[in-house]
Write a protein that holds these residues in place. Sequence first.
Motif, PDB file in Angstrom:
ATOM      1  N   PHE A 334     -17.440 -51.072 -38.363  1.00  0.00           N
ATOM      2  CA  PHE A 334     -17.030 -50.775 -36.984  1.00  0.00           C
ATOM      3  C   PHE A 334     -15.740 -51.519 -36.647  1.00  0.00           C
ATOM      4  N   ILE A 335     -14.822 -50.798 -36.040  1.00  0.00           N
ATOM      5  CA  ILE A 335     -13.569 -51.381 -35.565  1.00  0.00           C
ATOM      6  C   ILE A 335     -13.567 -51.283 -34.037  1.00  0.00           C
ATOM      7  N   ASN A 336     -13.260 -52.396 -33.389  1.00  0.00           N
ATOM      8  CA  ASN A 336     -13.374 -52.466 -31.935  1.00  0.00           C
ATOM      9  C   ASN A 336     -12.024 -52.603 -31.249  1.00  0.00           C
ATOM     10  N   ALA A 353      -4.120 -44.750 -27.598  1.00  0.00           N
ATOM     11  CA  ALA A 353      -4.005 -44.270 -28.970  1.00  0.00           C
ATOM     12  C   ALA A 353      -3.354 -45.318 -29.865  1.00  0.00           C
ATOM     13  N   ALA A 354      -2.312 -45.970 -29.354  1.00  0.00           N
ATOM     14  CA  ALA A 354      -1.633 -46.999 -30.136  1.00  0.00           C
ATOM     15  C   ALA A 354      -2.523 -48.219 -30.344  1.00  0.00           C
ATOM     16  N   ALA A 355      -3.298 -48.579 -29.326  1.00  0.00           N
ATOM     17  CA  ALA A 355      -4.228 -49.705 -29.460  1.00  0.00           C
ATOM     18  C   ALA A 355      -5.275 -49.403 -30.530  1.00  0.00           C
ATOM     19  N   THR A 356      -5.736 -48.160 -30.581  1.00  0.00           N
ATOM     20  CA  THR A 356      -6.704 -47.745 -31.601  1.00  0.00           C
ATOM     21  C   THR A 356      -6.078 -47.814 -32.983  1.00  0.00           C
ATOM     22  N   ARG A 357      -4.854 -47.289 -33.128  1.00  0.00           N
ATOM     23  CA  ARG A 357      -4.170 -47.296 -34.424  1.00  0.00           C
ATOM     24  C   ARG A 357      -3.914 -48.718 -34.886  1.00  0.00           C
ATOM     25  N   THR A 358      -3.492 -49.597 -33.965  1.00  0.00           N
ATOM     26  CA  THR A 358      -3.238 -51.004 -34.311  1.00  0.00           C
ATOM     27  C   THR A 358      -4.520 -51.691 -34.774  1.00  0.00           C
ATOM     28  N   ILE A 360      -7.122 -50.313 -36.191  1.00  0.00           N
ATOM     29  CA  ILE A 360      -7.462 -49.814 -37.518  1.00  0.00           C
ATOM     30  C   ILE A 360      -6.627 -50.517 -38.576  1.00  0.00           C
ATOM     31  N   GLN A 361      -5.328 -50.685 -38.299  1.00  0.00           N
ATOM     32  CA  GLN A 361      -4.438 -51.328 -39.257  1.00  0.00           C
ATOM     33  C   GLN A 361      -4.738 -52.812 -39.425  1.00  0.00           C
TER      34      GLN A 361
END
Length: 475
Positions: A334-336, A353-358, A360-361
Amino acid sequence: MFRRQVPPAKVPTDTVIPFRFFDDTPLWRTIILYSMFVFDDVLSPEKLRNSLERLAKRDGWTRLGARMRKDAQGNLEYHIPAEFTEERRALSYTHMAYDMDAADHPVASKIPAPSSKPAVVCDPDDFRGLLYPDSGPVSIDDYLNRDIPQLGLYIISFRDKTFVVIYWPHTLMDALGKKALLDAWTLMLQGREDDIVAPQGRDGDPLADLGKYPTEPHKLASRRLSMFGLAQYGINNVLDLFRAQENRMLCVPGSFIENLRKEAISELESEGAENTFLTEGDVLCAWWIKVATSHLPANSQRTVVINNAYSLRKCLETDLLPKGVPYVSNGTGFINVLLPVHHIFEKPLSYIAAATRTAIQELGTRSQVEAFFAMWRGSSGRIPPFFGNGNMHMITLSNWGKAKLFDLDFSAAVLQPSREGGKSGSPIYIQNNQWGIVLPNGFPIMGKDKDGNFWLSGYMNKGLWGRIEEQLVKA
Protein backbone atom coordinates in the motif's frame (compact mmCIF):
# COMPACT_ATOMS: atom_id res chain seq x y z
CA MET A 1 -29.58 -26.03 19.66
CA PHE A 2 -26.51 -24.52 17.99
CA ARG A 3 -23.99 -27.12 16.91
CA ARG A 4 -20.40 -26.14 16.35
CA GLN A 5 -19.15 -27.05 12.91
CA VAL A 6 -16.44 -29.67 12.90
CA PRO A 7 -13.73 -29.52 10.23
CA PRO A 8 -13.38 -32.64 8.06
CA ALA A 9 -10.87 -35.21 9.19
CA LYS A 10 -7.39 -34.66 7.83
CA VAL A 11 -6.37 -37.08 5.09
CA PRO A 12 -2.99 -38.69 5.89
CA THR A 13 -1.95 -38.87 2.23
CA ASP A 14 -2.46 -35.13 1.63
CA THR A 15 0.62 -32.96 1.15
CA VAL A 16 0.58 -30.26 3.83
CA ILE A 17 2.00 -26.82 2.95
CA PRO A 18 2.00 -23.87 5.38
CA PHE A 19 0.47 -20.63 4.15
CA ARG A 20 2.86 -17.91 3.08
CA PHE A 21 3.36 -15.24 5.72
CA PHE A 22 1.64 -12.40 3.86
CA ASP A 23 -1.24 -14.63 2.67
CA ASP A 24 -2.42 -15.56 6.15
CA THR A 25 -3.40 -12.11 7.41
CA PRO A 26 -6.54 -11.00 9.27
CA LEU A 27 -7.65 -8.84 6.33
CA TRP A 28 -7.29 -11.51 3.63
CA ARG A 29 -8.99 -14.07 5.89
CA THR A 30 -12.17 -12.01 5.93
CA ILE A 31 -12.67 -11.73 2.15
CA ILE A 32 -14.12 -14.24 -0.33
CA LEU A 33 -13.93 -12.94 -3.91
CA TYR A 34 -16.28 -13.57 -6.82
CA SER A 35 -15.21 -12.20 -10.23
CA MET A 36 -17.77 -12.21 -13.02
CA PHE A 37 -16.87 -11.93 -16.71
CA VAL A 38 -19.68 -11.37 -19.21
CA PHE A 39 -19.07 -12.54 -22.79
CA ASP A 40 -21.17 -11.53 -25.75
CA ASP A 41 -20.60 -15.05 -27.12
CA VAL A 42 -21.75 -18.58 -26.39
CA LEU A 43 -18.79 -20.37 -24.81
CA SER A 44 -18.31 -24.09 -24.25
CA PRO A 45 -18.75 -24.82 -20.53
CA GLU A 46 -16.93 -28.15 -20.86
CA LYS A 47 -13.92 -26.62 -22.59
CA LEU A 48 -13.68 -23.96 -19.90
CA ARG A 49 -14.07 -26.45 -17.09
CA ASN A 50 -11.76 -29.14 -18.43
CA SER A 51 -8.95 -26.72 -19.24
CA LEU A 52 -9.09 -25.04 -15.83
CA GLU A 53 -9.30 -28.36 -14.02
CA ARG A 54 -6.31 -29.70 -15.93
CA LEU A 55 -4.39 -26.54 -15.00
CA ALA A 56 -5.16 -27.09 -11.31
CA LYS A 57 -3.61 -30.57 -11.57
CA ARG A 58 -0.33 -29.37 -13.06
CA ASP A 59 2.88 -29.23 -11.12
CA GLY A 60 3.10 -25.91 -9.29
CA TRP A 61 -0.61 -25.13 -9.69
CA THR A 62 -2.07 -27.70 -7.27
CA ARG A 63 -2.68 -25.08 -4.56
CA LEU A 64 -5.78 -24.18 -6.58
CA GLY A 65 -7.28 -27.54 -5.61
CA ALA A 66 -5.93 -27.60 -2.04
CA ARG A 67 -8.16 -27.90 0.99
CA MET A 68 -7.80 -25.30 3.74
CA ARG A 69 -7.08 -26.39 7.30
CA LYS A 70 -5.59 -24.97 10.51
CA ASP A 71 -2.56 -26.26 12.38
CA ALA A 72 -2.41 -26.63 16.15
CA GLN A 73 -1.51 -22.94 16.56
CA GLY A 74 -4.41 -21.74 14.41
CA ASN A 75 -2.29 -20.89 11.38
CA LEU A 76 -3.70 -21.73 7.97
CA GLU A 77 -2.24 -24.48 5.85
CA TYR A 78 -2.95 -26.13 2.50
CA HIS A 79 -3.77 -29.84 2.29
CA ILE A 80 -3.25 -30.99 -1.30
CA PRO A 81 -4.73 -34.37 -2.23
CA ALA A 82 -2.19 -36.92 -3.48
CA GLU A 83 -4.58 -37.42 -6.39
CA PHE A 84 -7.62 -35.46 -7.48
CA THR A 85 -10.63 -37.73 -7.90
CA GLU A 86 -14.37 -37.44 -8.54
CA GLU A 87 -14.87 -37.29 -4.79
CA ARG A 88 -12.09 -34.76 -4.20
CA ARG A 89 -11.93 -32.65 -7.34
CA ALA A 90 -9.33 -30.04 -8.23
CA LEU A 91 -12.05 -27.49 -8.92
CA SER A 92 -15.52 -26.66 -7.60
CA TYR A 93 -17.78 -26.46 -10.63
CA THR A 94 -21.39 -25.54 -11.36
CA HIS A 95 -23.14 -24.88 -14.67
CA MET A 96 -26.54 -23.25 -15.16
CA ALA A 97 -28.14 -23.08 -18.62
CA TYR A 98 -31.09 -20.87 -19.60
CA ASP A 99 -32.98 -21.43 -22.85
CA MET A 100 -33.41 -17.71 -23.43
CA ASP A 101 -31.49 -14.60 -24.41
CA ALA A 102 -29.85 -12.73 -21.54
CA ALA A 103 -32.11 -9.77 -22.30
CA ASP A 104 -35.12 -11.87 -21.32
CA HIS A 105 -33.70 -12.82 -17.91
CA PRO A 106 -34.80 -10.53 -15.03
CA VAL A 107 -31.26 -10.15 -13.66
CA ALA A 108 -28.94 -10.76 -16.62
CA SER A 109 -30.84 -8.13 -18.61
CA LYS A 110 -29.51 -5.46 -16.23
CA ILE A 111 -25.88 -5.80 -17.37
CA PRO A 112 -24.93 -2.20 -18.15
CA ALA A 113 -23.71 -0.78 -21.43
CA PRO A 114 -20.87 1.78 -21.50
CA SER A 115 -21.89 5.41 -21.02
CA SER A 116 -20.88 8.39 -23.15
CA LYS A 117 -19.94 10.43 -20.05
CA PRO A 118 -19.00 9.55 -16.45
CA ALA A 119 -22.05 7.85 -14.96
CA VAL A 120 -23.23 5.40 -12.33
CA VAL A 121 -24.49 2.49 -14.45
CA CYS A 122 -25.63 -0.21 -12.01
CA ASP A 123 -25.49 -1.78 -8.56
CA PRO A 124 -23.13 -4.78 -8.80
CA ASP A 125 -24.93 -6.39 -5.87
CA ASP A 126 -28.03 -6.73 -8.07
CA PHE A 127 -26.18 -9.61 -9.75
CA ARG A 128 -25.30 -11.52 -6.59
CA GLY A 129 -28.15 -13.96 -7.10
CA LEU A 130 -26.86 -14.67 -10.59
CA LEU A 131 -23.15 -15.09 -9.86
CA TYR A 132 -23.50 -17.11 -6.64
CA PRO A 133 -23.90 -20.90 -7.10
CA ASP A 134 -25.86 -23.03 -4.65
CA SER A 135 -23.71 -23.69 -1.56
CA GLY A 136 -21.02 -21.32 -2.79
CA PRO A 137 -18.57 -20.32 -0.03
CA VAL A 138 -19.14 -16.95 1.64
CA SER A 139 -16.63 -17.12 4.50
CA ILE A 140 -13.34 -18.74 5.35
CA ASP A 141 -15.24 -21.11 7.63
CA ASP A 142 -16.84 -22.62 4.53
CA TYR A 143 -13.35 -23.60 3.39
CA LEU A 144 -12.24 -24.81 6.79
CA ASN A 145 -15.37 -26.84 7.52
CA ARG A 146 -15.90 -28.36 4.08
CA ASP A 147 -13.58 -30.41 1.91
CA ILE A 148 -13.63 -28.00 -1.05
CA PRO A 149 -10.90 -26.66 -3.38
CA GLN A 150 -9.61 -23.10 -3.16
CA LEU A 151 -10.84 -22.26 -6.65
CA GLY A 152 -14.41 -22.42 -7.93
CA LEU A 153 -15.91 -21.99 -11.40
CA TYR A 154 -19.55 -21.13 -12.09
CA ILE A 155 -20.80 -20.75 -15.67
CA ILE A 156 -24.20 -19.35 -16.62
CA SER A 157 -25.17 -19.95 -20.25
CA PHE A 158 -27.77 -18.06 -22.27
CA ARG A 159 -28.62 -18.41 -25.93
CA ASP A 160 -26.55 -15.33 -26.76
CA LYS A 161 -24.19 -14.68 -23.83
CA THR A 162 -22.06 -16.49 -21.27
CA PHE A 163 -21.35 -15.42 -17.71
CA VAL A 164 -18.16 -16.89 -16.28
CA VAL A 165 -17.59 -16.56 -12.52
CA ILE A 166 -14.47 -17.63 -10.66
CA TYR A 167 -14.31 -17.46 -6.87
CA TRP A 168 -11.66 -17.98 -4.21
CA PRO A 169 -10.61 -16.81 -0.73
CA HIS A 170 -8.40 -13.71 -0.82
CA THR A 171 -5.79 -15.71 1.08
CA LEU A 172 -5.09 -17.55 -2.20
CA MET A 173 -4.17 -14.63 -4.48
CA ASP A 174 -4.60 -10.98 -5.43
CA ALA A 175 -5.62 -9.32 -8.71
CA LEU A 176 -2.34 -9.93 -10.54
CA GLY A 177 -2.30 -13.48 -9.19
CA LYS A 178 -5.70 -13.83 -10.86
CA LYS A 179 -4.20 -12.38 -14.04
CA ALA A 180 -1.50 -15.07 -14.03
CA LEU A 181 -4.18 -17.71 -13.50
CA LEU A 182 -6.26 -16.38 -16.42
CA ASP A 183 -3.20 -16.28 -18.69
CA ALA A 184 -2.34 -19.91 -17.90
CA TRP A 185 -5.99 -20.94 -18.31
CA THR A 186 -6.04 -19.29 -21.74
CA LEU A 187 -2.92 -21.18 -22.82
CA MET A 188 -4.50 -24.42 -21.66
CA LEU A 189 -7.64 -23.61 -23.66
CA GLN A 190 -5.52 -22.98 -26.74
CA GLY A 191 -3.68 -26.29 -26.40
CA ARG A 192 -0.41 -24.52 -25.58
CA GLU A 193 0.36 -26.44 -22.41
CA ASP A 194 4.11 -26.36 -23.05
CA ASP A 195 4.02 -22.55 -22.78
CA ILE A 196 2.59 -22.60 -19.25
CA VAL A 197 5.12 -21.60 -16.60
CA ALA A 198 4.81 -22.97 -13.07
CA PRO A 199 4.28 -20.21 -10.47
CA GLN A 200 7.08 -19.01 -8.25
CA GLY A 201 7.65 -20.61 -4.91
CA ARG A 202 5.91 -23.93 -5.46
CA ASP A 203 5.84 -25.22 -1.87
CA GLY A 204 7.92 -22.41 -0.41
CA ASP A 205 7.46 -18.71 0.36
CA PRO A 206 9.35 -16.33 -1.99
CA LEU A 207 8.53 -13.43 0.35
CA ALA A 208 9.69 -15.23 3.49
CA ASP A 209 12.43 -12.63 4.07
CA LEU A 210 10.57 -9.54 2.88
CA GLY A 211 10.69 -6.92 5.61
CA LYS A 212 13.48 -8.57 7.60
CA TYR A 213 16.32 -6.37 6.40
CA PRO A 214 15.27 -2.70 6.21
CA THR A 215 18.07 -0.27 5.37
CA GLU A 216 16.19 2.98 5.93
CA PRO A 217 13.11 4.20 7.79
CA HIS A 218 9.83 4.49 5.98
CA LYS A 219 9.23 8.05 4.81
CA LEU A 220 5.83 8.14 6.55
CA ALA A 221 7.04 6.49 9.77
CA SER A 222 6.33 9.65 11.78
CA ARG A 223 2.70 9.59 10.58
CA ARG A 224 2.13 5.95 11.44
CA LEU A 225 -0.89 5.28 13.64
CA SER A 226 -0.15 3.73 17.01
CA MET A 227 -2.46 1.09 18.43
CA PHE A 228 -4.15 3.94 20.31
CA GLY A 229 -4.54 5.87 17.06
CA LEU A 230 -5.99 2.83 15.35
CA ALA A 231 -8.42 2.36 18.22
CA GLN A 232 -9.42 6.02 17.97
CA TYR A 233 -9.95 5.68 14.22
CA GLY A 234 -12.03 2.57 14.84
CA ILE A 235 -14.21 4.36 17.39
CA ASN A 236 -14.69 7.34 15.05
CA ASN A 237 -15.72 5.09 12.18
CA VAL A 238 -17.45 2.23 13.97
CA LEU A 239 -20.87 3.54 12.95
CA ASP A 240 -19.95 3.00 9.29
CA LEU A 241 -19.86 -0.73 9.99
CA PHE A 242 -23.50 -0.56 11.03
CA ARG A 243 -24.72 1.95 8.47
CA ALA A 244 -26.36 0.65 5.34
CA GLN A 245 -23.83 0.53 2.53
CA GLU A 246 -24.60 0.95 -1.16
CA ASN A 247 -22.52 -0.54 -3.97
CA ARG A 248 -22.37 1.06 -7.41
CA MET A 249 -20.51 0.62 -10.69
CA LEU A 250 -19.18 3.68 -12.47
CA CYS A 251 -18.24 3.92 -16.16
CA VAL A 252 -15.79 6.67 -17.13
CA PRO A 253 -15.01 7.16 -20.85
CA GLY A 254 -11.33 7.10 -21.70
CA SER A 255 -11.64 10.33 -23.70
CA PHE A 256 -12.82 12.11 -20.55
CA ILE A 257 -9.76 10.94 -18.59
CA GLU A 258 -7.37 11.72 -21.45
CA ASN A 259 -8.68 15.30 -21.64
CA LEU A 260 -8.20 15.65 -17.88
CA ARG A 261 -4.68 14.22 -18.18
CA LYS A 262 -3.68 16.73 -20.85
CA GLU A 263 -5.15 19.54 -18.76
CA ALA A 264 -3.35 18.36 -15.62
CA ILE A 265 0.01 18.08 -17.42
CA SER A 266 -0.49 21.56 -18.83
CA GLU A 267 -1.16 22.88 -15.31
CA LEU A 268 2.02 21.28 -13.99
CA GLU A 269 4.06 22.68 -16.89
CA SER A 270 2.70 26.18 -16.31
CA GLU A 271 3.72 25.90 -12.64
CA GLY A 272 7.26 24.91 -13.65
CA ALA A 273 7.04 21.45 -12.10
CA GLU A 274 10.16 19.32 -12.56
CA ASN A 275 8.17 16.16 -13.25
CA THR A 276 5.02 16.47 -15.33
CA PHE A 277 4.53 12.78 -16.11
CA LEU A 278 1.08 11.47 -15.17
CA THR A 279 -0.57 8.18 -16.08
CA GLU A 280 -4.24 7.69 -16.85
CA GLY A 281 -4.47 5.88 -13.53
CA ASP A 282 -3.03 8.87 -11.64
CA VAL A 283 -5.62 11.17 -13.22
CA LEU A 284 -8.54 8.76 -12.83
CA CYS A 285 -7.77 8.32 -9.13
CA ALA A 286 -7.30 12.05 -8.58
CA TRP A 287 -10.60 12.84 -10.28
CA TRP A 288 -12.37 10.18 -8.26
CA ILE A 289 -10.87 11.44 -4.99
CA LYS A 290 -12.38 14.85 -5.69
CA VAL A 291 -15.77 13.29 -6.43
CA ALA A 292 -15.75 10.79 -3.57
CA THR A 293 -14.90 13.44 -0.94
CA SER A 294 -17.35 16.06 -2.22
CA HIS A 295 -19.71 15.43 0.69
CA LEU A 296 -17.11 16.59 3.24
CA PRO A 297 -17.00 20.23 4.44
CA ALA A 298 -14.92 22.19 1.92
CA ASN A 299 -12.96 24.11 4.58
CA SER A 300 -12.20 21.08 6.73
CA GLN A 301 -8.70 20.59 8.14
CA ARG A 302 -9.41 16.86 8.42
CA THR A 303 -6.87 14.54 6.78
CA VAL A 304 -7.85 12.42 3.81
CA VAL A 305 -5.66 9.33 3.49
CA ILE A 306 -5.52 7.89 -0.01
CA ASN A 307 -4.61 4.23 0.46
CA ASN A 308 -3.41 2.91 -2.91
CA ALA A 309 -2.99 -0.84 -3.24
CA TYR A 310 -0.21 -1.79 -5.62
CA SER A 311 1.55 -4.94 -6.82
CA LEU A 312 5.03 -5.73 -5.50
CA ARG A 313 5.97 -7.83 -8.52
CA LYS A 314 7.86 -5.21 -10.54
CA CYS A 315 9.61 -3.76 -7.49
CA LEU A 316 10.80 -7.20 -6.36
CA GLU A 317 11.74 -8.58 -9.78
CA THR A 318 15.44 -7.90 -9.13
CA ASP A 319 15.59 -10.32 -6.22
CA LEU A 320 12.57 -12.03 -4.64
CA LEU A 321 10.17 -12.33 -7.60
CA PRO A 322 12.21 -12.82 -10.79
CA LYS A 323 10.64 -11.44 -13.95
CA GLY A 324 8.91 -13.86 -16.30
CA VAL A 325 7.65 -16.27 -13.65
CA PRO A 326 4.10 -15.70 -12.33
CA TYR A 327 3.47 -15.18 -8.65
CA VAL A 328 0.06 -16.66 -7.84
CA SER A 329 -0.34 -15.40 -4.31
CA ASN A 330 -0.76 -12.09 -2.51
CA GLY A 331 1.97 -9.69 -3.56
CA THR A 332 0.24 -6.47 -2.58
CA GLY A 333 1.48 -3.44 -0.69
CA PHE A 334 0.00 0.00 0.00
CA ILE A 335 1.19 3.48 -0.92
CA ASN A 336 -0.34 6.37 1.01
CA VAL A 337 -0.99 10.00 0.19
CA LEU A 338 -2.08 12.29 3.03
CA LEU A 339 -3.90 15.50 2.12
CA PRO A 340 -6.09 17.92 4.08
CA VAL A 341 -9.68 18.04 2.83
CA HIS A 342 -9.52 21.73 1.96
CA HIS A 343 -6.58 21.12 -0.40
CA ILE A 344 -8.67 18.61 -2.36
CA PHE A 345 -11.33 21.29 -2.80
CA GLU A 346 -9.08 24.29 -3.32
CA LYS A 347 -6.35 22.91 -5.54
CA PRO A 348 -6.61 21.65 -9.13
CA LEU A 349 -6.83 18.00 -10.05
CA SER A 350 -3.18 18.11 -11.15
CA TYR A 351 -2.16 18.66 -7.51
CA ILE A 352 -3.70 15.37 -6.35
CA ALA A 353 -2.50 13.46 -9.42
CA ALA A 354 1.05 14.74 -8.94
CA ALA A 355 0.97 13.91 -5.22
CA THR A 356 -0.09 10.36 -6.13
CA ARG A 357 2.66 10.02 -8.75
CA THR A 358 5.28 11.38 -6.32
CA ALA A 359 4.19 8.94 -3.62
CA ILE A 360 4.49 6.01 -6.04
CA GLN A 361 7.98 7.12 -7.04
CA GLU A 362 9.18 7.75 -3.48
CA LEU A 363 7.43 4.99 -1.54
CA GLY A 364 7.58 2.32 -4.25
CA THR A 365 11.37 1.92 -4.23
CA ARG A 366 12.88 -1.40 -3.17
CA SER A 367 14.22 0.06 0.09
CA GLN A 368 10.92 1.74 0.98
CA VAL A 369 8.99 -1.45 0.27
CA GLU A 370 11.37 -3.27 2.60
CA ALA A 371 10.75 -0.61 5.27
CA PHE A 372 6.97 -0.85 4.84
CA PHE A 373 6.94 -4.62 5.17
CA ALA A 374 9.27 -4.48 8.15
CA MET A 375 6.53 -2.51 9.90
CA TRP A 376 3.88 -4.95 8.68
CA ARG A 377 5.92 -7.97 9.75
CA GLY A 378 6.48 -6.51 13.19
CA SER A 379 2.90 -5.39 13.77
CA SER A 380 0.55 -6.98 16.23
CA GLY A 381 -1.61 -9.60 14.53
CA ARG A 382 -0.08 -9.06 11.06
CA ILE A 383 -2.05 -5.85 10.54
CA PRO A 384 -0.56 -3.63 7.80
CA PRO A 385 0.69 -0.23 8.94
CA PHE A 386 -1.74 2.70 8.68
CA PHE A 387 -0.78 6.35 8.45
CA GLY A 388 -2.68 9.49 9.34
CA ASN A 389 -4.58 10.16 12.55
CA GLY A 390 -7.58 8.93 14.45
CA ASN A 391 -9.88 11.44 12.78
CA MET A 392 -8.84 10.74 9.20
CA HIS A 393 -11.11 9.95 6.26
CA MET A 394 -9.60 6.98 4.40
CA ILE A 395 -10.22 6.03 0.78
CA THR A 396 -8.77 2.79 -0.56
CA LEU A 397 -8.12 2.39 -4.28
CA SER A 398 -7.07 -0.80 -6.04
CA ASN A 399 -6.34 -0.28 -9.73
CA TRP A 400 -6.32 -3.56 -11.66
CA GLY A 401 -5.42 -1.87 -14.95
CA LYS A 402 -2.11 -3.75 -15.23
CA ALA A 403 -3.99 -7.04 -15.13
CA LYS A 404 -5.63 -6.10 -18.48
CA LEU A 405 -8.66 -8.22 -17.63
CA PHE A 406 -10.65 -6.95 -20.61
CA ASP A 407 -7.97 -8.41 -22.91
CA LEU A 408 -8.82 -11.92 -21.77
CA ASP A 409 -9.03 -14.16 -24.86
CA PHE A 410 -11.36 -17.14 -24.52
CA SER A 411 -11.89 -17.39 -28.29
CA ALA A 412 -10.77 -21.04 -28.19
CA ALA A 413 -13.95 -21.82 -26.22
CA VAL A 414 -16.39 -19.94 -28.48
CA LEU A 415 -19.25 -22.04 -29.85
CA GLN A 416 -21.27 -19.15 -31.26
CA PRO A 417 -19.71 -15.72 -31.84
CA SER A 418 -21.34 -12.47 -30.85
CA ARG A 419 -24.34 -11.45 -32.94
CA GLU A 420 -22.77 -8.02 -33.12
CA GLY A 421 -19.66 -9.36 -34.83
CA GLY A 422 -16.13 -8.22 -34.03
CA LYS A 423 -13.55 -10.08 -31.98
CA SER A 424 -15.12 -12.81 -29.92
CA GLY A 425 -14.01 -14.43 -26.72
CA SER A 426 -13.24 -11.24 -24.76
CA PRO A 427 -15.41 -9.94 -21.90
CA ILE A 428 -17.68 -6.97 -22.48
CA TYR A 429 -18.30 -6.39 -18.75
CA ILE A 430 -16.42 -7.35 -15.57
CA GLN A 431 -17.32 -6.91 -11.94
CA ASN A 432 -16.03 -8.06 -8.60
CA ASN A 433 -18.19 -8.96 -5.58
CA GLN A 434 -16.98 -10.00 -2.18
CA TRP A 435 -18.41 -11.69 0.85
CA GLY A 436 -17.08 -10.98 4.31
CA ILE A 437 -15.86 -7.57 5.39
CA VAL A 438 -17.15 -4.59 3.42
CA LEU A 439 -14.84 -1.60 3.52
CA PRO A 440 -16.68 1.71 3.04
CA ASN A 441 -14.86 3.91 0.53
CA GLY A 442 -12.95 0.98 -0.95
CA PHE A 443 -12.89 1.14 -4.75
CA PRO A 444 -11.52 -1.54 -7.07
CA ILE A 445 -10.88 -0.29 -10.61
CA MET A 446 -11.61 -3.13 -13.05
CA GLY A 447 -9.53 -1.56 -15.79
CA LYS A 448 -10.11 -0.28 -19.32
CA ASP A 449 -12.39 -2.10 -21.75
CA LYS A 450 -11.77 -2.54 -25.50
CA ASP A 451 -13.49 0.78 -26.21
CA GLY A 452 -11.30 2.68 -23.76
CA ASN A 453 -13.85 3.02 -20.95
CA PHE A 454 -12.75 2.74 -17.31
CA TRP A 455 -14.90 0.83 -14.82
CA LEU A 456 -14.75 1.20 -11.04
CA SER A 457 -17.04 0.19 -8.20
CA GLY A 458 -17.26 0.42 -4.44
CA TYR A 459 -19.31 0.82 -1.29
CA MET A 460 -20.29 4.12 0.31
CA ASN A 461 -22.68 5.08 3.10
CA LYS A 462 -26.28 5.03 1.95
CA GLY A 463 -27.25 8.26 0.24
CA LEU A 464 -23.77 9.31 -0.88
CA TRP A 465 -23.99 7.61 -4.27
CA GLY A 466 -27.21 9.52 -4.94
CA ARG A 467 -25.38 12.79 -4.36
CA ILE A 468 -22.58 11.69 -6.67
CA GLU A 469 -25.08 10.81 -9.39
CA GLU A 470 -26.50 14.32 -9.14
CA GLN A 471 -23.02 15.79 -9.62
CA LEU A 472 -22.26 13.56 -12.61
CA VAL A 473 -25.50 14.55 -14.34
CA LYS A 474 -24.48 18.20 -14.09
CA ALA A 475 -20.92 17.55 -15.30
